[in-house]
Scaffold this active site. Structure first.
Site, PDB file in Angstrom:
ATOM      1  CG  MET A  30      -2.155   0.768   1.257  1.00 20.82           C
ATOM      2  SD  MET A  30      -2.978   0.531   2.831  1.00 20.82           S
ATOM      3  CE  MET A  30      -3.725  -0.955   2.658  1.00 20.82           C
ATOM      4  CG  ASP A  71      13.619  -0.398  11.137  1.00 18.92           C
ATOM      5  OD1 ASP A  71      12.722  -0.586  11.795  1.00 18.92           O
ATOM      6  OD2 ASP A  71      14.407  -1.593  11.038  1.00 18.92           O
ATOM      7  CB  VAL A  72       8.917   2.699  11.609  1.00 20.02           C
ATOM      8  CG1 VAL A  72       8.420   3.328  10.397  1.00 20.02           C
ATOM      9  CG2 VAL A  72       8.294   1.337  11.722  1.00 20.02           C
ATOM     10  CG  ASN A  98       1.913   2.237   4.226  1.00 22.45           C
ATOM     11  OD1 ASN A  98       0.747   1.589   4.078  1.00 22.45           O
ATOM     12  ND2 ASN A  98       3.051   1.540   4.074  1.00 22.45           N
ATOM     13  CE1 TYR A 163      -1.718  -5.863  11.077  1.00 19.39           C
ATOM     14  CE2 TYR A 163      -4.026  -6.236  11.173  1.00 19.39           C
ATOM     15  CZ  TYR A 163      -2.960  -5.588  10.119  1.00 19.39           C
ATOM     16  OH  TYR A 163      -3.044  -4.685   9.388  1.00 19.39           O
ATOM     17  CE  LYS A 167      -2.157  -2.166  11.634  1.00 19.55           C
ATOM     18  NZ  LYS A 167      -1.309  -1.135  10.879  1.00 19.55           N
ATOM     19  CB  THR A 198      -0.817  -4.761   0.058  1.00 19.72           C
ATOM     20  OG1 THR A 198      -1.028  -5.729   1.271  1.00 19.72           O
ATOM     21  CG2 THR A 198      -1.704  -3.796  -0.102  1.00 19.72           C
TER      22      THR A 198
HETATM   23  N1  LIG Z   1      -3.312  -5.093   3.152  1.00 20.74           N
HETATM   24  C1  LIG Z   1      -4.349  -5.448   3.937  1.00 20.74           C
HETATM   25  O1  LIG Z   1      -5.242  -6.199   3.617  1.00 20.74           O
HETATM   26  C2  LIG Z   1      -4.502  -4.139   5.086  1.00 20.74           C
HETATM   27  C3  LIG Z   1      -5.600  -4.204   5.837  1.00 20.74           C
HETATM   28  C4  LIG Z   1      -5.605  -3.628   6.961  1.00 20.74           C
HETATM   29  C5  LIG Z   1      -4.527  -2.663   7.118  1.00 20.74           C
HETATM   30  N2  LIG Z   1      -3.372  -2.647   6.502  1.00 20.74           N
HETATM   31  C6  LIG Z   1      -2.245  -1.832   6.794  1.00 20.74           C
HETATM   32  O2  LIG Z   1      -1.959  -1.323   5.554  1.00 20.74           O
HETATM   33  C7  LIG Z   1      -0.701  -0.882   5.928  1.00 20.74           C
HETATM   34  C8  LIG Z   1       0.352  -1.360   4.778  1.00 20.74           C
HETATM   35  O3  LIG Z   1       0.294  -2.531   4.732  1.00 20.74           O
HETATM   36  P1  LIG Z   1       0.603  -3.488   3.347  1.00 20.74           P
HETATM   37  O4  LIG Z   1      -0.904  -4.292   3.247  1.00 20.74           O
HETATM   38  O5  LIG Z   1       0.916  -2.623   2.162  1.00 20.74           O
HETATM   39  O6  LIG Z   1       1.478  -4.746   3.749  1.00 20.74           O
HETATM   40  P2  LIG Z   1       2.902  -5.153   2.841  1.00 20.74           P
HETATM   41  O7  LIG Z   1       2.705  -5.163   1.402  1.00 20.74           O
HETATM   42  O8  LIG Z   1       3.241  -6.238   3.623  1.00 20.74           O
HETATM   43  O9  LIG Z   1       3.875  -3.698   3.183  1.00 20.74           O
HETATM   44  C9  LIG Z   1       4.243  -3.501   4.268  1.00 20.74           C
HETATM   45  C10 LIG Z   1       5.446  -2.358   4.458  1.00 20.74           C
HETATM   46  O10 LIG Z   1       5.695  -2.161   5.634  1.00 20.74           O
HETATM   47  C11 LIG Z   1       7.047  -1.913   5.383  1.00 20.74           C
HETATM   48  N3  LIG Z   1       7.969  -2.363   7.045  1.00 20.74           N
HETATM   49  C12 LIG Z   1       7.782  -3.359   7.572  1.00 20.74           C
HETATM   50  N4  LIG Z   1       8.318  -3.250   8.962  1.00 20.74           N
HETATM   51  C13 LIG Z   1       8.879  -2.219   8.798  1.00 20.74           C
HETATM   52  C14 LIG Z   1       9.914  -1.489   9.617  1.00 20.74           C
HETATM   53  N5  LIG Z   1      10.054  -1.870  10.628  1.00 20.74           N
HETATM   54  N6  LIG Z   1      10.005  -0.165   9.340  1.00 20.74           N
HETATM   55  C15 LIG Z   1       9.708   0.342   8.061  1.00 20.74           C
HETATM   56  N7  LIG Z   1       9.212  -0.196   7.024  1.00 20.74           N
HETATM   57  C16 LIG Z   1       8.543  -1.479   7.659  1.00 20.74           C
HETATM   58  C17 LIG Z   1       7.710  -3.002   4.664  1.00 20.74           C
HETATM   59  O11 LIG Z   1       8.756  -2.618   4.297  1.00 20.74           O
HETATM   60  P3  LIG Z   1      10.122  -3.874   3.880  1.00 20.74           P
HETATM   61  O12 LIG Z   1       9.856  -4.192   2.332  1.00 20.74           O
HETATM   62  O13 LIG Z   1      11.359  -3.303   4.332  1.00 20.74           O
HETATM   63  O14 LIG Z   1       9.644  -5.371   4.630  1.00 20.74           O
HETATM   64  C18 LIG Z   1       6.640  -2.669   3.526  1.00 20.74           C
HETATM   65  O15 LIG Z   1       7.093  -1.706   2.711  1.00 20.74           O
HETATM   66  C19 LIG Z   1      -0.121  -1.590   7.189  1.00 20.74           C
HETATM   67  O16 LIG Z   1      -0.295  -0.640   8.321  1.00 20.74           O
HETATM   68  C20 LIG Z   1      -1.024  -2.560   7.587  1.00 20.74           C
HETATM   69  O17 LIG Z   1      -1.355  -3.119   8.740  1.00 20.74           O
HETATM   70  C21 LIG Z   1      -3.352  -3.573   5.226  1.00 20.74           C
END
Ligand SMILES: NC(=O)c1ccc[n+]([C@@H]2O[C@H](COP(=O)([O-])OP(=O)(O)OC[C@H]3O[C@@H](n4cnc5c(N)ncnc54)[C@H](OP(=O)(O)O)[C@@H]3O)[C@@H](O)[C@H]2O)c1
Length: 293
Positions: A30, A71-72, A98, A163, A167, A198
């Site tokens: 995302m 790195d957050v 994010n 998780y 949240k 994603t």
């Molecule tokens: N997809 C869904 O269905 C969904 C639903 C509800 C909420 N969300 C929320 O949407 C947001 C984005 O998630 P996503 O779905 O896009 O997941 P994703 O595709 O797994 O992407 C996660 C991102 O977070 C980064 N990340 C993880 N740990 C990190 C750290 N310590 N420091 C900096 N970056 C870090 C990852 O970077 P790396 O490449 O370095 O690992 C990646 O860019 C999250 O907050 C997730 O909880 C997603």
């Protein structure tokens, strides 16, 4: 484009009317969609991630782009990013918290280290980044903070204790901070996505608890099958969500909460109904607890 700041900065140095955004976890998922949408809108973008090469490669070159390592879970990375943003753009308009990870498993099988890593990435991480940027926003007397929560931010579910804890925590923190920073012209918005397609459910982002308690064998098998089957089938389109966030952030007043996706609205409505039912079931007892005087 990777930019190394010289440590000097000045607020208000950038007189352009383009907004300046910072997105965490911008290398994939995302975060990448949000980053692309910001650049497509013609705004300035600070795209951050643990691996800057990955972020730079995913976004390509652009005059409006600054890539910074963040790195957050590391507060000094966050402070460095804040300095880099000021040095390059002189201000910050929209911060998007994010980045997150997903530790899936029954509470009893999740180790305390896994729980800590979940909270470090998804709760303490956004706090670290926001703490670094609030002084700039307060000085500017403006700024918008968008924190990506989940429908797991208002409803717990089996296999999701780590998780959901992160949240729910994110929401309690964000709602509280909202009231503290509002007097300084700073707005916050919690976003509750449902299932979006994603990389969250891939092996790179989802970490499963170690299976060792026999009582959970049957349920665990079903849970693994469910989560693995969801990967790639989620109905939500993250590029559309990114567009929605651009639209909301460009409003004079952002909503304090945006529920993203029909599935997330369904979960929210169930929660509202459940809370009402829980209030009504014991209203008499609940309201009988004051001192008699
Ligand atoms: N997809 C869904 O269905 C969904 C639903 C509800 C909420 N969300 C929320 O949407 C947001 C984005 O998630 P996503 O779905 O896009 O997941 P994703 O595709 O797994 O992407 C996660 C991102 O977070 C980064 N990340 C993880 N740990 C990190 C750290 N310590 N420091 C900096 N970056 C870090 C990852 O970077 P790396 O490449 O370095 O690992 C990646 O860019 C999250 O907050 C997730 O909880 C997603």
């Amino acid at each position: 484009l990777v930019y190394w700041p010289n440590g000097q900065f000045e607020i208000g140095g950038n007189m352009s009317d383009k907004k300046v955004w910072l997105v965490t976890g911008a290398g994939r998922g995302m975060g990448l969609d949000i980053a692309k949408a910001v650049l497509a809108a013609g705004d300035n973008l600070v795209a951050t991630g643990r691996n800057t090469d990955k972020v730079a490669k995913a976004l390509g070159e652009s005059a409006n782009l600054l890539v910074v390592k963040l790195d957050v879970t590391n507060p000094s990375d966050a402070e460095y990013a804040a300095k880099a943003v000021l040095d390059r753009f002189g201000r910050i308009d929209v911060l998007v918290n994010n980045a997150a990870s997903f530790y899936a498993g029954y509470f009893e099988e999740l180790s305390s280290e896994q729980m800590e890593r979940q909270l470090a990435a998804s709760l303490i991480g956004p706090m670290n980044v926001t703490r670094a940027f609030l002084p700039i926003m307060r000085k500017q007397r403006s700024g918008k903070i968008i924190s990506i929560s989940s429908s797991a931010g208002f409803g717990g579910f089996a296999f999701g204790s780590a998780y959901a804890a992160s949240k729910f925590g994110l929401e309690g923190w964000m709602e509280s901070v909202q009231t503290e920073v509002e007097p300084f012209g700073i707005q916050t918005m919690i976003v509750n996505p449902g299932f979006f397609r994603t990389e969250l459910l891939t092996e790179e982002s989802t970490n499963y608890a170690k299976a060792y308690i026999q009582d959970y064998n049957e349920g665990r098998e079903q849970q693994h099958a469910f989560w693995k089957a969801q990967n790639g089938q989620q109905s939500g389109n993250p590029a559309k969500l990114a567009q929605a966030l651009i639209k909301l952030a460009s409003q004079k007043e952002m909503p304090h909460r945006f529920i993203a996706g029909a599935d997330a609205i369904g979960t929210a409505e169930q929660k509202v109904a459940l809370l009402q039912q829980q209030i009504d079931a014991y209203r008499g007892l609940s309201t009988s607890l004051d001192y008699d005087s």
